[in-house]
Design a protein around this motif. Structure first.
Motif, PDB file in Angstrom:
ATOM      1  N   LYS A 176       0.836  -1.209   0.000  1.00 53.21           N
ATOM      2  CA  LYS A 176       0.000   0.000   0.000  1.00 53.21           C
ATOM      3  C   LYS A 176       0.870   1.259   0.000  1.00 53.21           C
ATOM      4  O   LYS A 176       0.740   2.119   0.875  1.00 53.21           O
ATOM      5  N   PRO A 177       1.757   1.407  -0.975  1.00 45.56           N
ATOM      6  CA  PRO A 177       2.664   2.557  -0.971  1.00 45.56           C
ATOM      7  C   PRO A 177       1.941   3.897  -1.112  1.00 45.56           C
ATOM      8  O   PRO A 177       2.423   4.925  -0.635  1.00 45.56           O
ATOM      9  N   ASP A 178       0.746   3.879  -1.771  1.00 49.91           N
ATOM     10  CA  ASP A 178      -0.008   5.116  -1.970  1.00 49.91           C
ATOM     11  C   ASP A 178      -0.411   5.756  -0.651  1.00 49.91           C
ATOM     12  O   ASP A 178      -0.528   6.983  -0.551  1.00 49.91           O
ATOM     13  N   LEU A 179      -0.647   4.921   0.368  1.00 53.30           N
ATOM     14  CA  LEU A 179      -1.031   5.450   1.679  1.00 53.30           C
ATOM     15  C   LEU A 179       0.053   6.323   2.272  1.00 53.30           C
ATOM     16  O   LEU A 179      -0.209   7.205   3.104  1.00 53.30           O
ATOM     17  N   PHE A 180       1.301   6.091   1.845  1.00 50.16           N
ATOM     18  CA  PHE A 180       2.441   6.816   2.400  1.00 50.16           C
ATOM     19  C   PHE A 180       3.058   7.773   1.371  1.00 50.16           C
ATOM     20  O   PHE A 180       4.123   8.337   1.600  1.00 50.16           O
ATOM     21  N   GLY A 181       2.369   7.916   0.227  1.00 55.72           N
ATOM     22  CA  GLY A 181       2.863   8.811  -0.812  1.00 55.72           C
ATOM     23  C   GLY A 181       4.132   8.323  -1.470  1.00 55.72           C
ATOM     24  O   GLY A 181       4.991   9.122  -1.863  1.00 55.72           O
ATOM     25  N   LEU A 182       4.262   6.989  -1.611  1.00 58.95           N
ATOM     26  CA  LEU A 182       5.486   6.398  -2.166  1.00 58.95           C
ATOM     27  C   LEU A 182       5.181   5.559  -3.398  1.00 58.95           C
ATOM     28  O   LEU A 182       4.031   5.141  -3.616  1.00 58.95           O
ATOM     29  N   THR A 183       6.201   5.293  -4.198  1.00 59.33           N
ATOM     30  CA  THR A 183       6.095   4.286  -5.250  1.00 59.33           C
ATOM     31  C   THR A 183       6.446   2.934  -4.639  1.00 59.33           C
ATOM     32  O   THR A 183       7.042   2.871  -3.552  1.00 59.33           O
ATOM     33  N   SER A 184       6.101   1.855  -5.327  1.00 57.11           N
ATOM     34  CA  SER A 184       6.385   0.527  -4.762  1.00 57.11           C
ATOM     35  C   SER A 184       7.884   0.292  -4.631  1.00 57.11           C
ATOM     36  O   SER A 184       8.356  -0.313  -3.670  1.00 57.11           O
ATOM     37  N   GLY A 185       8.677   0.784  -5.619  1.00 57.85           N
ATOM     38  CA  GLY A 185      10.126   0.621  -5.553  1.00 57.85           C
ATOM     39  C   GLY A 185      10.728   1.364  -4.379  1.00 57.85           C
ATOM     40  O   GLY A 185      11.576   0.836  -3.655  1.00 57.85           O
ATOM     41  N   MET A 186      10.279   2.614  -4.180  1.00 52.02           N
ATOM     42  CA  MET A 186      10.772   3.408  -3.058  1.00 52.02           C
ATOM     43  C   MET A 186      10.380   2.759  -1.729  1.00 52.02           C
ATOM     44  O   MET A 186      11.169   2.737  -0.773  1.00 52.02           O
ATOM     45  N   ALA A 187       9.170   2.195  -1.660  1.00 50.07           N
ATOM     46  CA  ALA A 187       8.717   1.528  -0.431  1.00 50.07           C
ATOM     47  C   ALA A 187       9.629   0.350  -0.090  1.00 50.07           C
ATOM     48  O   ALA A 187       9.981   0.136   1.076  1.00 50.07           O
TER      49      ALA A 187
END
Length: 431
Positions: A176-187
């Protein structure tokens, strides 16, 4: 300073498992291998002036290289550590080296930075395994022989609980990277940093209470050469104690099976059975959770029936696991359910066998001040077993084009270990 047998000292020692086990689960098993495969899939990687058409093989070679480094340096460093009485300093060094290397994986953000992923994978692996040599060597210095089964089990229980907690946090971050304002790679990259911070941060609890230089040693200037001499003395003792020597052989054989299965279980599930990533992660979590029960249960069995009996029971169950895995194939209805079930059984004996081998070896040691050096032989035995196990597994896969035969072959190593364990004589503390 807390005395040997003190519950606070034992708990502080065991807490290092809580700190470092996140590396073995998140980095070695669950998140990093999947991230690495996603970044390099279908691409050619340049490393050491060579082009690698199969990046996964480069990753496996990097891990093998790290094991060989540890196998080479740990006896030497352990001899020096025992002579100088500085186990804690060595343990701290490798802990920081491993934790900072894991954090550095954050900078592996694409195909052009694969070299960062490979280099820091090697350094993190060396830091993890080398710190464990000195950590394991503390067991006979924090717990009396009759306490060591429970103390060893407590460490693995802490490790399984801590690693599951952080893995769940990281999976939420990655899924759920969108919840933290991130892309999946950055997460995924942030999850690597969290592992390093967790490892180094919680290790400070252990370092605060672990004693250093228990035997008040005062090394002379030529401590490096005297460390080598210490190593030679211990090597001679290992050979002269028949029960200890035979146990190391049995440990080597069972480690071929155990470590190979741990490293390649997810690959077996994905390649041979065609399972989805989510099925593999669920299985990994299930193994970790059930392993908590296994470590606790078999530590109690060993207290009542003896270490050798408890170990033989776990080995028989490992052989059954190998045979059941041989029967699985991707066309089997509900194959994922069978894989989950097998993972549950595997978890039950995974925590048990890792905990029992450590405490049994500790209780078989002669009266000595050279605990780190003795445990370096234990560690080298395990690393060579990993190299042999993965080689045999890969060779049989290449010959038969099926991982099922590779898994079945591992049962033979467990059988040989069982036979040798059955010949061992009981000692004062190991029945």
């Amino acid at each position: 300073m807390l005395k040997i047998g003190d519950s606070k000292l034992i708990n502080s020692w065991a807490f290092y498992d809580w700190a470092n086990s996140v590396y073995s689960l998140v980095i070695s098993t669950a998140v990093f291998p999947l991230y690495y495969s996603a970044v390099t899939e279908g691409k050619t990687v340049s490393f050491l002036f060579m082009d690698w058409d199969h990046p996964d093989s480069l990753y496996s070679y990097a891990l093998s290289f790290s094991f060989l480094i540890v196998a080479f340096i740990s006896p030497i460093l352990s001899g020096i550590a025992d002579y100088t009485g500085n186990k804690k300093k060595f343990m701290k060094f490798f802990c920081w080296m491993g934790g900072l290397s894991v954090c550095s994986l954050y900078f592996f953000d694409g195909i052009d930075t694969v070299w960062i992923g490979i280099v820091f994978t090697i350094l993190a692996s060396v830091g993890f395994w080398a710190s464990l040599v000195f950590y394991n060597a503390y067991l006979p210095e924090v717990a009396h022989p009759e306490q060591q089964d429970r103390a060893s089990a407590k460490g693995f229980i802490y490790g399984y609980i801590g690693s599951v907690i952080l893995l769940v946090i990281n999976l939420i971050l990655i899924q759920k990277p969108d919840l933290f304002g991130l892309t999946s790679g950055m997460a995924s990259r942030i999850s690597f940093v969290l592992v390093g911070i967790w490892w180094i941060g919680f290790a400070q609890i252990t370092f605060k209470r672990l004693p250093n230089n228990v035997y008040n040693k005062k090394p002379k200037a030529d401590y490096i050469w005297r460390g080598f001499r210490e190593l030679k003395i211990v090597a001679k003792q290992v050979i002269e104690y028949p029960t200890l020597k035979k146990f190391l052989i049995a440990f080597f054989l069972l480690s071929v099976g155990v470590q190979t299965i741990i490293l390649l279980a997810t690959i077996f599930g994905s390649t041979e059975l065609g399972l989805e990533t989510i099925d593999l992660i669920i299985t990994v979590l299930l193994i970790q959770i059930v392993a908590i029960l296994g470590a606790f249960l078999f530590s109690r069995i060993s207290e009542k029936k003896g270490n050798f009996f408890a170990l033989k029971v776990t080995i028989i169950i490992w052989m059954i696991v190998c045979f059941c895995a041989f029967l699985l194939h991707k066309d089997l209805p509900n194959v994922s359910i069978y894989f989950y079930s097998l993972g549950g059984v595997l978890g039950l004996v995974l925590g048990a066998i890792q905990s029992l081998t450590r405490s049994t070896y500790s209780k078989l040691l002669p009266e000595t001040e050279d605990h780190a050096t003795f445990f370096s032989f234990y560690d080298v035995t395990e690393k060579i077993a990993i190299v042999l196990g993965t080689f045999v597994y890969g060779l049989l896969y290449a010959i038969t084009d099926s991982m099922q035969w590779s898994v079945l072959c591992l049962a033979l190593f467990f059988l040989a270990s069982l036979i040798i364990l059955s010949t061992l004589k009981r000692t004062k503390y190991v029945q």
